[in-house]
Design a protein around this motif. Structure first.
Motif, PDB file in Angstrom:
ATOM      1  N   GLN A   1       0.818  -1.199   0.000  1.00  0.00           N
ATOM      2  CA  GLN A   1       0.000   0.000   0.000  1.00  0.00           C
ATOM      3  C   GLN A   1       0.858   1.256   0.000  1.00  0.00           C
ATOM      4  O   GLN A   1       0.594   2.203  -0.753  1.00  0.00           O
ATOM      5  CB  GLN A   1      -0.929   0.001   1.220  1.00  0.00           C
ATOM      6  N   GLN A   2       1.901   1.278   0.806  1.00  0.00           N
ATOM      7  CA  GLN A   2       2.815   2.418   0.809  1.00  0.00           C
ATOM      8  C   GLN A   2       3.491   2.566  -0.556  1.00  0.00           C
ATOM      9  O   GLN A   2       3.636   3.680  -1.073  1.00  0.00           O
ATOM     10  CB  GLN A   2       3.864   2.236   1.898  1.00  0.00           C
ATOM     11  N   ALA A   3       3.902   1.459  -1.119  1.00  0.00           N
ATOM     12  CA  ALA A   3       4.558   1.495  -2.431  1.00  0.00           C
ATOM     13  C   ALA A   3       3.629   2.062  -3.496  1.00  0.00           C
ATOM     14  O   ALA A   3       4.053   2.839  -4.363  1.00  0.00           O
ATOM     15  CB  ALA A   3       5.025   0.096  -2.814  1.00  0.00           C
ATOM     16  N   MET A   4       2.345   1.683  -3.457  1.00  0.00           N
ATOM     17  CA  MET A   4       1.386   2.188  -4.439  1.00  0.00           C
ATOM     18  C   MET A   4       1.207   3.697  -4.308  1.00  0.00           C
ATOM     19  O   MET A   4       1.170   4.421  -5.310  1.00  0.00           O
ATOM     20  CB  MET A   4       0.043   1.485  -4.245  1.00  0.00           C
ATOM     21  N   PHE A   5       1.118   4.201  -3.069  1.00  0.00           N
ATOM     22  CA  PHE A   5       0.945   5.636  -2.872  1.00  0.00           C
ATOM     23  C   PHE A   5       2.150   6.411  -3.405  1.00  0.00           C
ATOM     24  O   PHE A   5       2.002   7.425  -4.096  1.00  0.00           O
ATOM     25  CB  PHE A   5       0.733   5.946  -1.387  1.00  0.00           C
TER      26      PHE A   5
END
Length: 374
Positions: free
Chosen positions: A288-292
């Motif tokens: 999720q952090q990577a996607m943001f």
């Protein structure tokens, strides 16, 4: 090298085992290219127009018919006065209003000139500029036709124009926006898919618990990053090839330059993008952090790439920032080679810059991965 090949094989098996990932890699870019190439257009057709014809003569009718005949304007209604024009524009019932005053034909015959007013909804500035340019071209052509047909004795002697301007369009004489837009869309879609997939790669391994197993294997960090990079580099080139085929077969984009030169630039560019994705994957802990982070980077890249708005129209500071944007350089290379037929002597400098950027982001990814496993 044998260790890298085993890691590459493992990545391919992991990718193709997940049907959702395979669909994401291949089908989504194809659908997006087919849809966006028709939707992301700067062509303005069937502009809704209200005609206020106070003259109601043969000449004024011919002017309206000329505007409508080109297919760029659609006459919503006629009216003899300007009553209600403001509300028609305010309610977006029409985009343009053509006002032909009284004695329009009479002034043309007696004086050789007559006023005509075009009122535009300039809420969308770019659209208004295109509509104005199209209308001016049609009106100018009609004026030249009238100049030849009106009785010579009933009007003033014609004066020679101070400039004999003759325009010639190079590279895209038909002004087909797809020839300009489709190559850039291929770059953007390849960037989005490649960056998102690699940005999630190491974080996914971390969430699944397989990253610790890889860390204890006898491989160097460079081998690890290379093994992660190569599979997505090959898949991204395959996606890029599919995009080129669709661009040629479906949209008939020109390919005036060297196709091997396009692929060479794509190979270098993908190292930059995928390396950046791997670096994002090393600085984040969850997918999720990577996607943001990836979406943030993609948004900045696309908006400052010249894909939708010219870089030359940006402020000076934004133009300087755009110089470090790899998407901007690859979009320029694609358009230069495919549309203009540019060669290595023209696109060589930006390709060299991309190569330097690729080395830099890979070095950052390796350095950051060293810190994460220390």
């Amino acid at each position: 090298m044998r260790t890298v090949l085993f890691l590459v094989r493992k990545e391919f098996l992991q990718i193709f085992r997940d049907r959702a990932t395979v669909f994401q890699i291949f089908m989504i870019p194809i659908v997006q290219l087919l849809v966006l190439a028709n939707a992301a257009t700067f062509d303005v057709k069937q502009v809704r127009m209200l005609v206020v014809d106070e003259d109601r003569t043969t000449v004024s009718t011919g002017l309206v018919q000329r505007l409508e005949a080109g297919g760029q304007f659609a006459i919503e209604r006629y009216q003899p006065s300007g009553a209600g024009v403001d509300h028609a524009l305010l309610d977006r019932e029409v985009t343009a209003v053509l006002h032909i005053p009284r004695r329009f034909e009479e002034d043309l015959v007696r004086l050789g000139r007559a006023p005509v007013q075009l009122v535009l909804n300039a809420e969308e500035g770019a659209t208004a500029g295109i509509v104005q340019s199209n209308a001016n071209a049609i009106l100018a052509a009609y004026a030249r036709e009238l100049d030849r047909t009106l009785p010579a004795l009933a009007r003033r002697e014609p004066r020679a124009a101070p400039l004999d301007l003759r325009t010639r369009r190079w590279f895209n004489p038909t002004r087909n926006y797809k020839h300009w837009m489709v190559p850039a869309l291929m770059v953007s879609l390849t960037t989005i898919i490649g960056l998102l997939l690699t940005a999630q790669n190491i974080t996914r391994e971390n969430e699944l618990g397989t990253l610790e197993q890889l860390n204890v294997t006898p491989m160097t960090r460079i081998q690890f990053i290379a093994g992660k990079l190569i599979p997505f580099w090959i898949l991204s080139l395959l996606i890029f090839s599919i995009g080129l085929a669709i661009g040629k077969l479906v949209f008939d984009i020109p390919m005036r330059g060297s196709l091997p030169l396009v692929y060479l630039a794509a190979m270098i560019y993908l190292i930059v993008v995928l390396g950046l994705g791997l670096w994002i994957s090393t600085i984040t802990r969850t997918q999720q952090q990577a996607m943001f982070v990836a979406f943030f980077v993609i948004l900045i890249f696309l908006l400052m790439s010249g894909l939708f708005t010219p870089v030359d129209s940006m402020p000076d500071w934004a133009q300087q920032v755009a110089e470090v944007n790899p998407v901007k350089h690859f979009v320029w290379i694609m358009r230069a080679v495919l549309v203009r037929g540019a060669g290595l002597e023209t696109v060589g400098p930006p390709m060299a810059g991309l190569a330097v950027g690729g080395v830099a982001v890979l070095a950052l990814a390796v350095a950051r991965y060293r810190k994460s496993v220390a």
